[in-house]
Structure formats: structure tokens, C-alpha cells
Design an enzyme around this catalytic site. Structure first.
Site, PDB file in Angstrom:
ATOM      1  CG  HIS A 148      30.812  84.321  22.212  1.00  0.00           C
ATOM      2  ND1 HIS A 148      30.506  84.665  20.911  1.00  0.00           N
ATOM      3  CD2 HIS A 148      31.657  85.269  22.674  1.00  0.00           C
ATOM      4  CE1 HIS A 148      31.139  85.791  20.604  1.00  0.00           C
ATOM      5  NE2 HIS A 148      31.833  86.178  21.659  1.00  0.00           N
ATOM      6  CG  ASN A 190      25.883  80.702  21.417  1.00  0.00           C
ATOM      7  OD1 ASN A 190      26.081  79.920  20.484  1.00  0.00           O
ATOM      8  ND2 ASN A 190      26.449  81.894  21.466  1.00  0.00           N
ATOM      9  CG  ASP A 248      27.586  86.549  21.448  1.00  0.00           C
ATOM     10  OD1 ASP A 248      27.040  85.450  21.262  1.00  0.00           O
ATOM     11  OD2 ASP A 248      28.242  87.119  20.558  1.00  0.00           O
ATOM     12  CB  SER A 303      31.505  82.313  27.668  1.00  0.00           C
ATOM     13  OG  SER A 303      32.608  83.127  27.996  1.00  0.00           O
TER      14      SER A 303
END
Length: 213
Positions: free
Chosen positions: A109, A107, A145, A136
Site C-alpha cells: 500500500h 498487499n 489496509d 507498506s
């Protein structure tokens, strides 16, 4: 060649960066499919234009998160992906879904994690008077997260910045670092183990590769 499936919810600008990186040979894997929880997401149109199979599953038509995620995983698994890439995917994933793809889901973020998990990160950075912000890339775990950070990019915040200024600056960095990290994974250099990110056999620090000591 590793197979990549990308999940989007909206415009898909990070998806576009990944598509272009693949076309330019900067990602050794292949984007096999794009999925969205929003059938109207422009990210699906980007996939269509690039000739990539794309699917919209309307989350509103499912009874709950678990049933939607089960259907999504079943559809994704038709492509036998080596890597799932969340590119602006705005739904919280169920624990079963995360466990199913553990160690092979990334992911990006828009904050310097662990600062500002969740939504409205740019606004929070401005309201708190931060002088720097960033983005990030991290492995996905059940903690929102909260998975191991792989790489961060910092941007300055200036006194007269609007939220749109900060968003644009952060997105420019996102489009640079996400294809790089995806390529680390598809090249077999990047793994997750012991709740940490490992690059070339070395455990990365908490803030990721090239973090300041």
C-alpha cells in the site's frame, strides 16, 4: 518450492519487480499464475511475456462482489497457491475471500500505514504538507489496509514535488521491498499469528521490521 499467485488490476509494475526477482533467484518461490479483475490490464501482458499462466475475470460480468470473489477463488485454487500477492489489485475483497486465504495473502500500500488507507495517498500527503511518505507491505485482513505491517520504506517529499514525483519515488521503494518480503514468506521466515506479523519467530512492531523505536 512455494507457489505464488499474483493479483493485479493495472500496469503491474510490482508484478514485474517480482518476476525479475524470481528470475534472478531473489525469491525462492515460483509465480504460478497471475489473475486480474480487468481483462485489459497490462499486468496480464507482463505475465504472458514471462511465460506465466494468466487469467482475466471481468468483474463487471458478475452480479455482485461475493459471486465474483467466489469465482476468482475457485480459479485461483486450481493452482494450489501457498501465497497470494496483491500487486496493485484495486478491488475491495469480500470477508469470505479474505478468510479463505488468511495468513497467506500480502498487499503493498502506497503510504506509511496506518496513515492514509484507501485511495489517493500521494495527493493526501502533498495536500497535508507531509515531509515524508512511503509504502507498506502488510498481511491482508478484513480491515481495509489494516492488516499487520511487515515492512515499510520511507521517501522524502520536497517542496516543489508534483504528485508524479512522489509516485515515482514511492514505486522505486516498492519494487525493492516487495520481493524481499515475499521471499521472507517463501523461505518460511514470515508468518501471521495473533493479528501480528512474525519474522524468524519474533513479533514485529506495529510499523514492521526495522521500525524506529
Amino acid at each position: 518450492m512455494m507457489k505464488i499467485v499474483v493479483l493485479v488490476s493495472g500496469q503491474g509494475s510490482n508484478l514485474q519487480a517480482l518476476i525479475e526477482a524470481q528470475q534472478q533467484g531473489r525469491i525462492s518461490g515460483q509465480i504460478s499464475a497471475v489473475f486480474s479483475n480487468n481483462p485489459a490490464a497490462y499486468g496480464l501482458e507482463r505475465a504472458k511475456l514471462a511465460g506465466i499462466p494468466h487469467h482475466g475475470l471481468d468483474a463487471k460480468t458478475f452480479a455482485d462482489r461475493a459471486s465474483f470473489d467466489a469465482a476468482l477463488a475457485q480459479a485461483i485454487d486450481q493452482y494450489q497457491p501457498d501465497l497470494l500477492v496483491l500487486a496493485g489489485y484495486m478491488r475491495i475483497l469480500s470477508p469470505v475471500f479474505v478468510q479463505h486465504y488468511a495468513g497467506r495473502m500480502l498487499n503493498i500500500h502506497p503510504s506509511l500505514l496506518p496513515k492514509y488507507p484507501g485511495l489517493h495517498t500521494h495527493r493526501q500527503a502533498l495536500e497535508n504538507g507531509d515531509q515524508e511518505h512511503g509504502t507498506s507491505v502488510h498481511f491482508v485482513t478484513e480491515e481495509l489496509d489494516g492488516g499487520p505491517v511487515i515492512l515499510q520504506a520511507k521517501v522524502p517529499i520536497f517542496s516543489d514535488d508534483t504528485e508524479d514525483d512522489v509516485i515515482e519515488r514511492v514505486q522505486t521503494q516498492e519494487h525493492n521491498i516487495y520481493p524481499l518480503v515475499v521471499n521472507w514468506f517463501t523461505d518460511g521466515r514470515l508468518t501471521m499469528g495473533d493479528n501480528a506479523a512474525w519474522l524468524d519467530g519474533k513479533c514485529l512492531p506495529a510499523q514492521g521490521y526495522a521500525a524506529e523505536e
